[in-house]
Design an enzyme around this catalytic site. Structure first.
Site, PDB file in Angstrom:
ATOM      1  N   GLU A 215      -1.536  -1.608  -4.842  1.00 12.46           N
ATOM      2  CA  GLU A 215      -2.819  -0.924  -5.048  1.00 12.46           C
ATOM      3  C   GLU A 215      -2.650   0.162  -6.098  1.00 12.46           C
ATOM      4  O   GLU A 215      -1.675   0.909  -6.093  1.00 12.46           O
ATOM      5  CB  GLU A 215      -3.330  -0.327  -3.732  1.00 12.46           C
ATOM      6  CG  GLU A 215      -4.770   0.135  -3.833  1.00 12.46           C
ATOM      7  CD  GLU A 215      -5.422   0.395  -2.486  1.00 12.46           C
ATOM      8  OE1 GLU A 215      -5.426  -0.520  -1.647  1.00 12.46           O
ATOM      9  OE2 GLU A 215      -5.915   1.504  -2.273  1.00 12.46           O
TER      10      GLU A 215
ATOM     11  N   ASP B  58       0.870  -1.182   0.000  1.00 19.04           N
ATOM     12  CA  ASP B  58       0.000   0.000   0.000  1.00 19.04           C
ATOM     13  C   ASP B  58       0.909   1.234   0.000  1.00 19.04           C
ATOM     14  O   ASP B  58       1.495   1.579   1.028  1.00 19.04           O
ATOM     15  CB  ASP B  58      -0.898  -0.011   1.246  1.00 19.04           C
ATOM     16  CG  ASP B  58      -1.827   1.194   1.292  1.00 19.04           C
ATOM     17  OD1 ASP B  58      -2.488   1.471   0.274  1.00 19.04           O
ATOM     18  OD2 ASP B  58      -1.881   1.864   2.340  1.00 19.04           O
TER      19      ASP B  58
ATOM     20  N   ASP C 236      -1.899   1.269   7.267  1.00 16.50           N
ATOM     21  CA  ASP C 236      -1.232   1.040   5.978  1.00 16.50           C
ATOM     22  C   ASP C 236      -0.830  -0.421   5.816  1.00 16.50           C
ATOM     23  O   ASP C 236      -0.954  -0.998   4.729  1.00 16.50           O
ATOM     24  CB  ASP C 236      -0.002   1.945   5.857  1.00 16.50           C
ATOM     25  CG  ASP C 236      -0.363   3.391   6.129  1.00 16.50           C
ATOM     26  OD1 ASP C 236      -0.938   4.024   5.237  1.00 16.50           O
ATOM     27  OD2 ASP C 236      -0.101   3.863   7.249  1.00 16.50           O
TER      28      ASP C 236
END
Lengths: 169, 169
Positions: free
Chosen positions: B67, B7, B140
């Site tokens: 992502e 992420d 995160d």
């Protein structure tokens, strides 16, 4: 001082290496790293990183300068370009180079004298600064050389004790 | 199969490693790579690359999943995030991992069942999927684990001969 200029692109990333004292500039090398549009982005980034590492290994620049990503009309293109830029910054930092960033406006101002110069004016000026061997037929390589010249000029002003704001004025 | 989820963030990049057959998921490691906001971007990207390489060396994942960058309200933030993403894709490809990308929508759909789940719902589901040790206090890292679970599910569907469109439907 030997400077590497990088003009990022997902299909073609231009590079240009110059020797410069900030006033006289000498062309060392310039070219384009191409990627295959059919490849996945990770593969293309790998190709760009390898290409830039080869250039750094071959010509041993002390500084690298990368053009800042502008706000492209197409947001998706700007995001892809920023990924390439992240790779260019990383590879330069990994090689221990001093890394700087310049906007397209700064580059044009530095090379042509004003920030809204046409591409042809930049190419004309690069040829008169770097000589007949300047690859104006490779726009990305030529843009990368312009970024390097911009950085050379800025570095000289800095060494003279003038700050960036003074250079910009 | 061992999967690394990433992420991306300029200040905090989350990572999460799971072992998964696409149905049962086991937490291997998760954490956050932090950078100093006062450092230049090139230095911060270098720190993120080093951090990710350490994670890959320590846990030897076979796949990485990152992502996708959404269209942030702030275009400058989105461009910075895309630079980090370029580095994450590069480091994963360099390590020989199969690299995939998933949108936040896909990740939420895969973990919670619909694409507009709240952060708390994702965290709740991650805890029930991966157990009490899931670091929900590190958003995160938790998001990175969700990306890894999404990739595990997709890989299983693919191995069953179902394409991504079928998974999405």
């Amino acid at each position: 001082m030997r400077i590497l200029g990088i003009d990022c692109g997902t299909e073609r990333t231009g590079y240009g290496v110059i020797d410069s004292d900030g006033v006289r500039h000498l062309l060392v090398a310039a070219g384009t790293i191409r990627t295959n549009p059919r490849d996945a982005m990770a593969t293309r980034l790998l190709r760009i990183a390898q290409g830039l590492r080869e250039v750094i290994a071959a010509h041993a620049p002390q500084r690298a300068s990368v053009e800042e990503v502008f706000h492209a009309a197409n947001a998706q293109s700007a995001l892809k370009l920023a990924q390439v830029r992240g790779v260019a910054l990383l590879v330069s930092a990994e090689a221990g180079l001093a890394v700087s960033e310049h906007s397209a406006l700064e580059v044009k101002k530095s090379v042509v004298g004003h920030g809204h110069a046409a591409k042809e004016q930049v190419q004309f000026m690069m040829k008169s600064l770097l000589g007949e061997a300047t690859p104006v037929h490779l726009p990305d390589a030529c843009d990368a050389l312009a970024v390097a010249v911009c950085e050379a000029t800025r570095a000289r002003f800095e060494s003279l004790g003038l700050n960036k704001a003074a250079v910009r004025a």
